[in-house]
Scaffold this active site. Structure first.
Site, PDB file in Angstrom:
ATOM      1  N   GLU A 168     -10.896  -9.617   0.520  1.00  0.00           N
ATOM      2  CA  GLU A 168     -11.962  -9.119  -0.352  1.00  0.00           C
ATOM      3  C   GLU A 168     -12.476 -10.201  -1.303  1.00  0.00           C
ATOM      4  OE1 GLU A 168     -10.261  -5.491  -2.067  1.00  0.00           O
ATOM      5  OE2 GLU A 168     -11.114  -4.373  -0.404  1.00  0.00           O
TER       6      GLU A 168
ATOM      7  N   GLU B 291      -7.982  -2.004 -12.953  1.00  0.00           N
ATOM      8  CA  GLU B 291      -8.655  -1.700 -11.687  1.00  0.00           C
ATOM      9  C   GLU B 291      -8.007  -0.453 -11.108  1.00  0.00           C
ATOM     10  OE1 GLU B 291      -9.798  -4.938  -9.424  1.00  0.00           O
ATOM     11  OE2 GLU B 291     -10.177  -3.771  -7.602  1.00  0.00           O
TER      12      GLU B 291
ATOM     13  N   HIS C 280     -11.921   7.399   4.972  1.00  0.00           N
ATOM     14  CA  HIS C 280     -12.867   6.548   4.243  1.00  0.00           C
ATOM     15  C   HIS C 280     -14.301   7.062   4.254  1.00  0.00           C
ATOM     16  CE1 HIS C 280     -13.238   3.278   1.620  1.00  0.00           C
ATOM     17  NE2 HIS C 280     -12.284   2.530   2.140  1.00  0.00           N
TER      18      HIS C 280
ATOM     19  N   ARG D 293     -11.300  -2.824  11.603  1.00  0.00           N
ATOM     20  CA  ARG D 293     -10.550  -3.194  10.385  1.00  0.00           C
ATOM     21  C   ARG D 293      -9.071  -2.816  10.503  1.00  0.00           C
ATOM     22  NH1 ARG D 293     -11.984  -1.099   4.246  1.00  0.00           N
ATOM     23  NH2 ARG D 293      -9.939  -1.515   3.361  1.00  0.00           N
TER      24      ARG D 293
ATOM     25  N   TRP E 210     -17.753  -1.396   4.957  1.00  0.00           N
ATOM     26  CA  TRP E 210     -17.688  -0.817   3.618  1.00  0.00           C
ATOM     27  C   TRP E 210     -18.513   0.470   3.547  1.00  0.00           C
ATOM     28  CZ3 TRP E 210     -18.137  -5.828   0.079  1.00  0.00           C
ATOM     29  CH2 TRP E 210     -16.874  -6.435   0.043  1.00  0.00           C
TER      30      TRP E 210
ATOM     31  N   ASP F 204      -6.502   1.669   4.031  1.00  0.00           N
ATOM     32  CA  ASP F 204      -6.489   1.501   2.573  1.00  0.00           C
ATOM     33  C   ASP F 204      -6.131   2.779   1.810  1.00  0.00           C
ATOM     34  OD1 ASP F 204      -6.750   0.549   0.057  1.00  0.00           O
ATOM     35  OD2 ASP F 204      -8.914   0.244   0.104  1.00  0.00           O
TER      36      ASP F 204
ATOM     37  N   ASN G 221      -6.210  -8.828  -8.071  1.00  0.00           N
ATOM     38  CA  ASN G 221      -7.432  -9.640  -8.184  1.00  0.00           C
ATOM     39  C   ASN G 221      -7.225 -10.443  -9.456  1.00  0.00           C
ATOM     40  OD1 ASN G 221      -8.716  -8.517  -5.891  1.00  0.00           O
ATOM     41  ND2 ASN G 221      -9.116  -6.679  -7.089  1.00  0.00           N
TER      42      ASN G 221
ATOM     43  N   GLU H  81      -6.395   6.500  -6.469  1.00  0.00           N
ATOM     44  CA  GLU H  81      -7.742   5.983  -6.221  1.00  0.00           C
ATOM     45  C   GLU H  81      -8.526   6.889  -5.271  1.00  0.00           C
ATOM     46  OE1 GLU H  81      -7.817   2.016  -4.567  1.00  0.00           O
ATOM     47  OE2 GLU H  81      -9.961   2.121  -4.162  1.00  0.00           O
TER      48      GLU H  81
ATOM     49  N   LYS I 261      -2.687 -11.964  -3.584  1.00  0.00           N
ATOM     50  CA  LYS I 261      -3.722 -11.403  -2.701  1.00  0.00           C
ATOM     51  C   LYS I 261      -4.576 -12.584  -2.284  1.00  0.00           C
ATOM     52  CE  LYS I 261      -7.733  -8.243  -2.799  1.00  0.00           C
ATOM     53  NZ  LYS I 261      -8.373  -7.105  -3.503  1.00  0.00           N
TER      54      LYS I 261
HETATM   55  C1  GCU Z   1      -8.814  -1.318  -2.538  1.00  0.00           C
HETATM   56  C2  GCU Z   1      -9.312  -1.091  -3.935  1.00  0.00           C
HETATM   57  C3  GCU Z   1      -9.525  -2.383  -4.667  1.00  0.00           C
HETATM   58  C4  GCU Z   1      -8.270  -3.232  -4.591  1.00  0.00           C
HETATM   59  C5  GCU Z   1      -7.871  -3.423  -3.157  1.00  0.00           C
HETATM   60  C6  GCU Z   1      -6.532  -4.144  -3.008  1.00  0.00           C
HETATM   61  O1  GCU Z   1      -9.824  -1.861  -1.750  1.00  0.00           O
HETATM   62  O2  GCU Z   1     -10.481  -0.336  -3.891  1.00  0.00           O
HETATM   63  O3  GCU Z   1      -9.857  -2.076  -5.990  1.00  0.00           O
HETATM   64  O4  GCU Z   1      -8.465  -4.466  -5.197  1.00  0.00           O
HETATM   65  O5  GCU Z   1      -7.709  -2.170  -2.540  1.00  0.00           O
HETATM   66  O6  GCU Z   1      -5.553  -3.448  -2.748  1.00  0.00           O
HETATM   67  O7  GCU Z   1      -6.468  -5.333  -3.128  1.00  0.00           O
END
Ligand code: GCU
Length: 687
Positions: A266, A137, A509, A310, A532, A339, A185, A367, A262
């Protein structure tokens, strides 16, 4: 054969002989002279220390170096002392770190004086967002070095071992001592017997280099793996499940580091799904790890699609829980409140949680900063965050000091970096992205080190004045003047350049959705979660632009300790770099430069693009000082970066101009792309 063909063949041969694919990172084999190493003990770690000295020694020919493990109160944890005899440390790992420091100083020409060096953070850890199928990711350097898909997925090959070994050595050379091997994730697969065997194989290779392994875990694992009816952290069966899983892990990997979680973020499961708090969730897992010395790094990256700004949410959820966490729970917070944007003010969580260990999480993988295409040296961004004054305990309570244990008593001090490493031959996809891996390690060891020093060291270690020249004649032999200084300057400016051409003056963003690479200030499909979509963040309309976070708006300013809350609120004192982060302002608002806000925005985009054009020139000029392979690779990436900067500028100026209804100042170069074309290209992905 004709002479010209011979010349071409010889030229090609010389290139291939010197082919420099970047795999050696900053650890080039620079040749060595004789050294006599005295070390009474032998162990895997000490043997590495001795070998490294013998292979890399560049000091006095025939010198004697004593490696001595002796308790000394001035030396903390894995710190070390370099003295006229050699290296002294409390631990074997301290000796190894001392060796790397000594060799680095020899190679970079930094003076070697008597010194004690102690790490700023006890745990200096890379977070790999690697999935069990080998994808990563937000990874831009190929697939995972740990995981892969297919029938042989779990077979440990010699090639795997070699790579893990090289990885461990590179990390140890900059003081990194932990790796989370999988994505936040998290897949529950990671906790299965088969995968744990592979984790063990990795841990075995890392051990002599002092690197502990950690895993990201999914909070609902008891249900997903063992079919328990619930994963409620207060349920006795769930508690027992985690205890047994932890016991199993430690029976396989006795020095396992712990978990990264985490939760309720999300879409990831978490304790709130069962009406429990983050503290109840984190403590349950931490209690299972405690008997073994393991830790839980619990992420504060939480936000939900509520009406609440946020930027306020992590603070609101976590600060009330201060004091409720076990001492082996570390709250891991991204550097900024949103972020990993190109620029954010620091997260107000730092310093606000006084009874809890709080760890900064930095993102090494780019990123939001051009991924593995753009040359962006991140140390200045991290330095900016770490040196930010929180004022929580008066002047001097910087983010660095609020997190490194020097102000608050924290059992564990941790700093984490989201890795940019993959199977790419040069590890990071861009030669200069290696500098960010290096910089993370150096800052984790010493959080007050300056970006300039890091860039200087990295360049001296990674490139060499002895580079063979291919065709292009050097201006002179002055490597420092003609290579080091201009390239260092380019690195140091590169982050500000990215801010300028992507989102200056506190904008944030406004990326295209999902991939977060190019611009997408327009992106807001019907029905999409508003937080988003970029318009949620820039709030451009005919009246102006920016997110009002003062007391008139979301009041996120009041999460900052005075005098910061007032400073950010007041237009007279709010730093212009954060202006549109905290304020919504009219297009003709007067800036310090005397320009209107609209004009200032235009000039920032223009200057960002021009900076990249300058980088191209600088790089072209250093061609004689760089090996061919890395030269052309970086040159080609800079061309892409320049095209992208043009796209960013045109997209943002033409899009915002629809609201500002003012001309782009006439001394600025006209856009070369049509807005409709850029929107169409972006939208194609969603049709
Ligand atoms: C950002 C990112 C995700 C990641 C998330 C996180 O949103 O785009 O891909 O999972 O951060 O840090 O958990």
């Amino acid at each position: 054969m004709k002479t010209s063909i011979w010349i071409i063949l010889l030229y090609l041969l010389s290139i291939s002989l010197y082919a420099e694919d970047g795999h050696n990172l900053w650890l080039h084999d620079k040749g060595s002279v004789r050294v006599n190493v005295v070390c009474k003990k032998s162990s895997p770690t000490l043997n590495i220390a001795v070998d490294e000295l013998q292979q890399g020694w560049q000091g006095k020919d025939g010198a004697t170096i004593v490696l001595e493990i002796r308790k000394d109160k001035a030396i903390k944890s894995d710190g070390f002392e370099i003295n006229s005899n050699g290296i002294k440390a409390n631990t074997e790992l301290g000796i190894l770190y001392g060796v790397y420091e000594l060799l680095r100083r020899q190679q970079t020409g930094e003076p070697i004086e008597e010194m004690i060096s102690n790490p700023s953070y006890a745990i200096r850890i890379l977070n790999h967002w690697d999935n069990p199928d080998g994808t990563i990711e937000r990874g831009y350097a190929g697939h995972s070095i740990f995981w892969r898909l297919g029938e042989t997925a779990l077979v440990v090959t010699d090639a795997d071992k070699m790579l893990w070994h090289e990885y461990a050595r590179a990390n140890a050379s900059v003081g990194i001592n932990g790796s989370v091997l999988n994505n936040v994730n998290a897949s529950p697969l990671m906790l299965s017997k088969e995968y744990l065997q592979r984790v063990k194989a990795i841990a075995d290779i890392f051990r002599p280099y002092g690197i502990k392994v950690y895993l990201s875990v999914k909070f609902s694992s008891p249900t997903l793996i063992s079919g328990l009816k619930t994963s409620d952290p207060l349920n006795p069966e769930v508690i027992k499940w985690w205890q047994e899983k932890v016991k199993e892990i430690y029976s396989i990997i006795p020095d396992f580091g712990g978990f990264l979680v985490k939760a309720n973020s999300e879409g990831m499961p978490g304790p709130q799904d069962f009406g429990r708090t983050h503290a109840e969730g984190a403590n349950m897992i931490a209690a299972a790890l405690k008997p073994y010395g393991g830790i839980v790094m619990w992420r504060a990256f939480v936000y939900s699609p509520s009406d609440q700004d946020r930027a306020r949410q992590a603070y609101n959820e976590f600060v009330p829980l201060d004091g409720k966490f076990l001492d082996n729970v570390i709250i891991q917070s991204k550097n900024g409140p949103i972020d990993f944007q190109p620029r954010e003010p620091f997260s107000p969580l730092f310093g606000a949680m006084k009874k809890t260990s709080v760890a900064p999480e930095l993102q090494i993988t780019q990123e939001y900063l051009g991924q593995s295409i753009h040359l962006v040296f991140l140390a200045p961004m991290w330095e900016e965050c770490l040196q930010s004054e929180t004022y929580q305990e008066g002047a001097g309570s910087t983010v660095a000091h609020c997190t490194d244990g020097s102000i608050y008593l924290q059992k564990f001090t941790v700093i984490a970096g989201v890795s940019n490493i993959g199977l790419d031959v040069n590890w990071c996809g861009h030669v200069f992205a290696q500098a960010n891996w290096y910089a993370f390690g150096r800052l984790a060891w010493n959080n007050s080190i300056k970006s300039e020093q890091i860039a200087d060291e990295w360049l001296r270690l990674t490139f060499s004045p002895d580079t063979p020249k291919h065709g292009v004649t050097a201006l002179s032999d002055d490597w420092t003047g003609h290579f080091l200084l201009p390239v260092k300057q380019m690195m140091l400016e590169s982050r500000e350049a990215a801010v300028n051409y992507m989102m200056p003056l506190g904008l944030h963003h406004i990326f295209a959705a999902d991939h977060h690479y190019g611009p997408g200030p327009w992106w807001a499909p019907k029905g999409m979660r508003h937080d988003w979509t970029p318009p949620y963040y820039h709030k451009a309309d005919t009246n102006g632009i920016g997110f009002d976070r003062t007391s008139e708006g979301s009041n996120a300013v009041n999460q900052y300790h005075e005098p910061l809350a007032s400073k950010f609120s007041d237009l007279k004192t709010c730093p212009e770099i954060y202006l549109l982060w905290f304020h919504h302002l009219p297009w003709d608002y007067k800036m310090q430069s005397g320009r209107t806000l609209w004009e200032e925005i235009c000039y920032h985009y223009e200057s960002g693009l021009n900076q990249v054009r300058e980088f191209q020139k600088i790089w072209d000029m250093v061609e004689p000082y760089v090996d061919h392979e890395r030269f052309v690779a970086v040159q080609s990436k800079l061309r892409n970066q320049c095209r992208d900067a043009q796209i960013w500028k045109d997209a943002c100026l033409l899009y915002f101009q629809q609201f500002s209804r003012r001309p782009i100042p006439y001394d600025i170069e006209r856009p070369v792309y049509d807005l409709n074309y850029l929107i169409d290209e972006d939208m194609k992905r969603y049709r």
